[in-house]
Design an enzyme around this catalytic site. Structure first.
Site, PDB file in Angstrom:
ATOM      1  N   ALA A 109       0.835  -1.204   0.000  1.00  0.00           N
ATOM      2  CA  ALA A 109       0.000   0.000   0.000  1.00  0.00           C
ATOM      3  C   ALA A 109       0.868   1.251   0.000  1.00  0.00           C
ATOM      4  O   ALA A 109       0.592   2.217  -0.717  1.00  0.00           O
ATOM      5  CB  ALA A 109      -0.935  -0.011   1.205  1.00  0.00           C
ATOM      6  N   ASP A 110       1.914   1.257   0.801  1.00  0.00           N
ATOM      7  CA  ASP A 110       2.808   2.412   0.848  1.00  0.00           C
ATOM      8  C   ASP A 110       3.508   2.635  -0.486  1.00  0.00           C
ATOM      9  O   ASP A 110       3.665   3.777  -0.937  1.00  0.00           O
ATOM     10  CB  ASP A 110       3.854   2.209   1.942  1.00  0.00           C
ATOM     11  CG  ASP A 110       3.276   2.349   3.330  1.00  0.00           C
ATOM     12  OD1 ASP A 110       3.450   3.413   3.926  1.00  0.00           O
ATOM     13  OD2 ASP A 110       2.644   1.399   3.820  1.00  0.00           O
ATOM     14  N   ALA A 111       3.957   1.540  -1.106  1.00  0.00           N
ATOM     15  CA  ALA A 111       4.692   1.673  -2.366  1.00  0.00           C
ATOM     16  C   ALA A 111       3.804   2.235  -3.465  1.00  0.00           C
ATOM     17  O   ALA A 111       4.219   3.141  -4.206  1.00  0.00           O
ATOM     18  CB  ALA A 111       5.258   0.321  -2.781  1.00  0.00           C
TER      19      ALA A 111
ATOM     20  N   GLY B 269       3.307   5.881  -2.782  1.00  0.00           N
ATOM     21  CA  GLY B 269       4.493   6.662  -3.094  1.00  0.00           C
ATOM     22  C   GLY B 269       4.658   6.904  -4.577  1.00  0.00           C
ATOM     23  O   GLY B 269       5.000   8.021  -5.003  1.00  0.00           O
TER      24      GLY B 269
END
Length: 418
Positions: free
Chosen positions: A183-185, A188
């Site tokens: 999810a973070d990637a 980003g």
């Protein structure tokens, strides 16, 4: 080598070049984010020349705490090309320093819970009043609006809530959360694209804006067309392991020597090539397998045929045969394979940089993504020590006397490692 498609190769050694310049040279980014999403976003910008000023708390970005045998591997790989300024933002004077940094920046990135920036008296309206061209990227788990805006939102929660985990894994087992920062990637990478869109607008019109970047929506968006499919059928897509609900055969298959390969025959021509390659051309006309729809209906039977054929070959034999016959197959690698893989080394997808904290003096890290022909990414500097650039960034902004006063007061923290 365990299943590599190409022979072993040494990784290219990259030296940091402080004088190197990228396409975003002159773009200052003030980065108050923590952990993965914001650091992924600003790494893309920094790799292409932006001056990313990481504003860290006195204890440092939380990413620094993710150590392996005492080495800050996550920090080192996500925070190359950046500068570190350490500030106590609990002190009004520290907040004022951030305000002054933002007044002369092109972008401002933060990942606090919704509303915290306003509590710090750094509300977007105030920042834009002082710097109308400023692009403000606000990263949070659930976004700045909606019923969950005040809830904490780590990637794990989003990976479950978005529907991803429900699709991932095998039908007879529990849903599987990803073993990396998915999810973070996604957030980003979406965020880096959004930042450049907003920067283009600011350069053309002089008007900055706020980007509301949740962790939820980027991951949710890549699960399309699941919602449309559900509306059409009323069915929930089941977990199918490595199989596909769109094409067959597609799976992970074990070889005779214990390796694994991934195979997909997503077109009719590819299926026919596969059957000829394993010596079963008669199955092309078999009523069970004549079309992709037939094969999906009889997926267990066609999978058994392919599984048996591949189980009789070593990994190297399977890769060589199918490559010769134009069949889409590849090894299922792990880090042991990738660290010396000829393709990875040849593309410079992984490189080595000097690093005194590593036992052999070199740190492997990913190359620049994406690749641009006229303005390639750059390796200017390793990830900074905490407060390494406090003086270089802040003394010209504040003046030597004010800078020294804030250091003495503990508002500004300088690099203590030396």
């Amino acid at each position: 080598m365990r299943g590599a498609m190409t022979g072993g190769a040494a990784l290219r050694r990259r030296e940091f070049e402080p004088a190197a310049r990228g396409a975003l040279d002159g773009v200052r980014v003030v980065d108050l984010s923590r952990l993965v999403a914001g650091n992924m976003l600003t790494k893309v910008l920094a790799d292409h020349g932006a001056e990313v000023v990481k504003v860290e708390p006195p204890a440092g970005d939380s990413l620094r705490a993710w150590k392996v045998r005492g080495v800050e591997t996550s920090w080192k790989t996500w925070c190359r090309n950046k500068r570190s300024v350490a500030l106590d933002l609990r002190a009004p004077a520290g907040v004022e320093v951030v305000r002054r940094l933002a007044a002369d920046a092109a972008m401002f990135v933060e990942s606090f819970r919704a509303g915290v920036l306003e509590e710090m008296e750094l509300a977007p309206d105030a920042l834009l009043a002082a710097n109308p061209r400023l692009v403000i990227i606000r990263i949070s788990g659930w976004g700045q609006t909606g019923p969950f805006r005040h809830k904490p939102g780590f990637g794990t929660l989003i990976e479950g809530y978005s529907g991803f985990a429900a699709l991932n894994g095998f039908a007879d087992r529990e849903p599987v959360l990803p073993p990396m920062f998915m999810a973070d990637a996604y957030a980003g990478l979406y965020g880096a694209a959004a930042a450049m869109i907003a920067l283009r607008h600011a350069e053309a019109t002089g008007q900055g804006q706020v980007i509301d970047l949740s962790l939820f929506e980027p991951l949710f968006s890549v699960l399309e067309p699941q919602m449309a499919n559900h509306r059409l059928t009323g069915e929930v897509k089941p977990r199918t392991g490595s199989r596909s609900t769109n094409t067959a055969p597609r799976n992970a298959y074990r070889t005779r020597d214990g390796g694994w390969v991934g195979l997909s025959s997503s077109t009719q021509a590819m299926f026919e090539r596969l059957m000829r390659s394993i010596g079963r051309p008669e199955l092309i006309a078999d009523p069970r397998f004549r079309t992709n729809t037939d094969r999906l209906r009889n997926v267990e039977a066609i999978d058994a045929v392919v599984r048996e054929a591949i189980a009789a070959m070593t990994t190297a034999e399977a890769l060589a045969r199918f490559d010769r016959d134009g069949v889409t197959i590849g090894p299922i690698n792990d880090v042991r394979d990738l660290g010396s893989d000829g393709y990875v080394a040849g593309r410079e997808a992984l490189v080595e940089v000097p690093d005194d904290d590593m036992p052999d003096g070199v740190l492997p890290m990913h190359g620049e993504v994406p690749r641009l022909s006229a303005t390639p990414g750059v390796f200017r500097s390793p990830a900074p020590r905490l407060g390494e650039h406090s003086r270089a960034v802040l003394a010209p902004l504040l003046g030597e006397a004010e800078y020294a006063r804030l250091v003495a007061a503990g508002v500004v923290i300088e690099d203590r490692s030396t």
